[in-house]
Design a protein around this motif. Structure first.
Motif, short mmCIF file in Angstrom:
data_model
loop_
_atom_site.label_atom_id
_atom_site.label_comp_id
_atom_site.label_asym_id
_atom_site.label_seq_id
_atom_site.Cartn_x
_atom_site.Cartn_y
_atom_site.Cartn_z
N LEU A 106 0.95 -1.14 0.04
CA LEU A 106 0.21 -0.07 -0.03
C LEU A 106 0.81 1.17 0.08
O LEU A 106 1.43 1.71 1.09
CB LEU A 106 -1.01 0.04 1.07
CG LEU A 106 -2.04 0.84 1.42
CD1 LEU A 106 -2.87 0.67 0.08
CD2 LEU A 106 -2.81 0.74 2.62
N ARG A 107 1.10 1.69 -1.24
CA ARG A 107 2.45 2.65 -1.27
C ARG A 107 2.02 3.97 -0.81
O ARG A 107 2.98 4.97 -0.41
CB ARG A 107 2.47 2.86 -2.67
CG ARG A 107 3.08 1.69 -3.39
CD ARG A 107 4.49 1.67 -3.93
NE ARG A 107 4.72 0.43 -4.85
CZ ARG A 107 5.44 -0.53 -4.15
NH1 ARG A 107 5.95 -0.38 -3.06
NH2 ARG A 107 5.74 -1.66 -5.07
N ASP A 108 0.75 4.34 -0.45
CA ASP A 108 0.35 5.67 0.10
C ASP A 108 0.75 5.81 1.61
O ASP A 108 -0.05 5.05 2.32
CB ASP A 108 -0.89 6.02 -0.07
CG ASP A 108 -1.74 7.20 0.62
OD1 ASP A 108 -0.84 8.06 0.73
OD2 ASP A 108 -2.84 7.39 0.73
N GLU A 110 0.05 7.90 4.00
CA GLU A 110 -1.29 8.41 5.01
C GLU A 110 -2.20 7.19 4.95
O GLU A 110 -2.88 6.82 6.02
CB GLU A 110 -2.06 9.45 4.11
CG GLU A 110 -3.43 9.85 4.82
CD GLU A 110 -3.08 10.20 6.63
OE1 GLU A 110 -3.90 9.69 7.12
OE2 GLU A 110 -1.72 10.73 6.82
N ALA A 111 -2.18 6.00 3.95
CA ALA A 111 -3.06 5.00 4.07
C ALA A 111 -2.57 3.78 4.85
O ALA A 111 -3.27 3.49 5.83
CB ALA A 111 -3.44 4.59 2.68
N GLN A 112 -1.39 3.86 4.80
CA GLN A 112 -0.58 3.00 5.70
C GLN A 112 -0.64 3.45 7.35
O GLN A 112 -1.06 2.68 8.11
CB GLN A 112 1.07 2.83 5.46
CG GLN A 112 1.20 2.24 4.12
CD GLN A 112 2.76 2.36 3.61
OE1 GLN A 112 3.21 3.57 4.31
NE2 GLN A 112 3.34 1.55 2.97
N ALA A 113 -0.66 4.75 7.52
CA ALA A 113 -0.77 5.27 8.70
C ALA A 113 -2.11 5.27 9.28
O ALA A 113 -2.41 4.79 10.51
CB ALA A 113 -0.26 6.72 8.85
N GLY A 114 -3.31 5.31 8.27
CA GLY A 114 -4.65 4.91 8.92
C GLY A 114 -4.74 3.72 9.51
O GLY A 114 -5.50 3.34 10.49
N VAL A 115 -4.13 2.65 8.72
CA VAL A 115 -4.26 1.06 9.33
C VAL A 115 -3.45 0.99 10.42
O VAL A 115 -4.17 0.50 11.47
CB VAL A 115 -3.60 0.36 8.21
CG1 VAL A 115 -3.60 -1.24 8.86
CG2 VAL A 115 -4.48 0.36 6.97
N LEU A 169 4.73 5.63 13.20
CA LEU A 169 3.34 6.49 12.62
C LEU A 169 4.08 7.90 12.67
O LEU A 169 3.82 8.72 11.62
CB LEU A 169 2.45 6.90 13.74
CG LEU A 169 1.30 5.82 13.43
CD1 LEU A 169 0.38 5.72 14.63
CD2 LEU A 169 0.35 5.93 12.13
N THR A 170 4.88 8.34 13.51
CA THR A 170 5.84 9.65 13.35
C THR A 170 6.66 9.71 12.06
O THR A 170 6.84 10.53 11.27
CB THR A 170 6.75 9.72 14.55
OG1 THR A 170 5.85 9.55 15.66
CG2 THR A 170 7.80 10.84 14.47
N ASP A 171 7.31 8.58 11.80
CA ASP A 171 8.22 8.34 10.49
C ASP A 171 7.19 8.72 9.32
O ASP A 171 7.79 9.18 8.37
CB ASP A 171 8.87 7.19 10.47
CG ASP A 171 9.97 7.10 11.48
OD1 ASP A 171 10.24 7.91 12.02
OD2 ASP A 171 10.53 5.71 11.75
N LEU A 172 6.02 8.00 9.20
CA LEU A 172 5.30 8.07 8.30
C LEU A 172 4.60 9.54 8.04
O LEU A 172 3.75 9.80 7.08
CB LEU A 172 3.98 7.12 8.25
CG LEU A 172 4.65 5.68 7.88
CD1 LEU A 172 3.45 4.73 8.13
CD2 LEU A 172 5.10 5.66 6.61
N GLY A 173 4.74 10.32 9.17
CA GLY A 173 4.27 11.73 9.24
C GLY A 173 2.56 11.60 9.67
O GLY A 173 2.05 12.73 9.45
N GLY A 174 2.21 10.55 10.44
CA GLY A 174 1.02 10.48 10.80
C GLY A 174 0.81 10.79 12.18
O GLY A 174 -0.08 10.07 12.96
#
Length: 174
Positions: A106-108, A110-115, A169-174
């Motif tokens: 799942l390349r996005d 923000e979508a990864q962070a949502g999960v 989550l911090t690393d993903l920006g979320g």
């Protein structure tokens, strides 16, 4: 869980059924062994849905081998399952590990962070394997050394996962 593992592994590369079985067993076999009577019917169902296709390849001996390939509809299904996992995929540890094994597809971010936020919310709920008067029992309040061990191990595992989730989550920006 089995379908997600099949879709995830075939997203990475086409595989023979035997190779696919080995990969799925390595990921989930310690929890749920994968028998041919489980794997091959699942493959047939997924073929019927248009998610997979078999291509015949000459065998090294005499018999041809069937190579399994992910079709575009299978890739769409994989991405849908990763983006919108069922509640059990987030709350059940074994299903969560299968989901986590393929979440990179799942390349996005923000979508990864949502999960990951869904898993974090689940883990932050007070819980225990044992309750007393409706409240979770803590390891230090248990006399039974085996239940105490179960609770101690579960807490350590949860704390490690919570740390990883927050950092990621911090690393993903979320």
């Amino acid at each position: 869980m089995l379908e997600l593992a099949i879709l995830g592994f075939l997203h990475e590369r086409p595989l023979h059924g035997y190779d696919l079985r080995g990969r799925v067993a390595a990921l989930t076999g310690h929890v749920r062994p994968i028998a041919d009577g489980t794997l091959y019917p699942a493959i047939k169902r997924m073929e019927a849905k248009g998610w997979l296709e078999r291509k015949t390849q000459p065998g090294s001996a005499a018999a041809p081998r069937h190579m399994l390939h992910l079709r575009p509809a299978g890739e769409q299904e994989l991405l849908r399952r990763l983006r919108e996992p069922e509640e059990l995929d987030v709350s059940d540890e074994n299903r969560w590990f299968v989901l986590l094994a393929f979440l990179r597809h799942l390349r996005d971010p923000e979508a990864q962070a949502g999960v990951l936020r869904r898993r974090l919310a689940f883990l932050e709920l007070p819980s225990s394997f044992f309750y007393e008067d409706g409240r979770p029992v803590r390891a230090e309040n248990v006399d039974d050394p085996f239940r105490q061990g179960l609770l101690t191990i579960a807490r350590a595992t949860s704390e490690a996962e919570l740390h990883w989730l927050r950092t990621t989550l911090t690393d993903l920006g979320g």
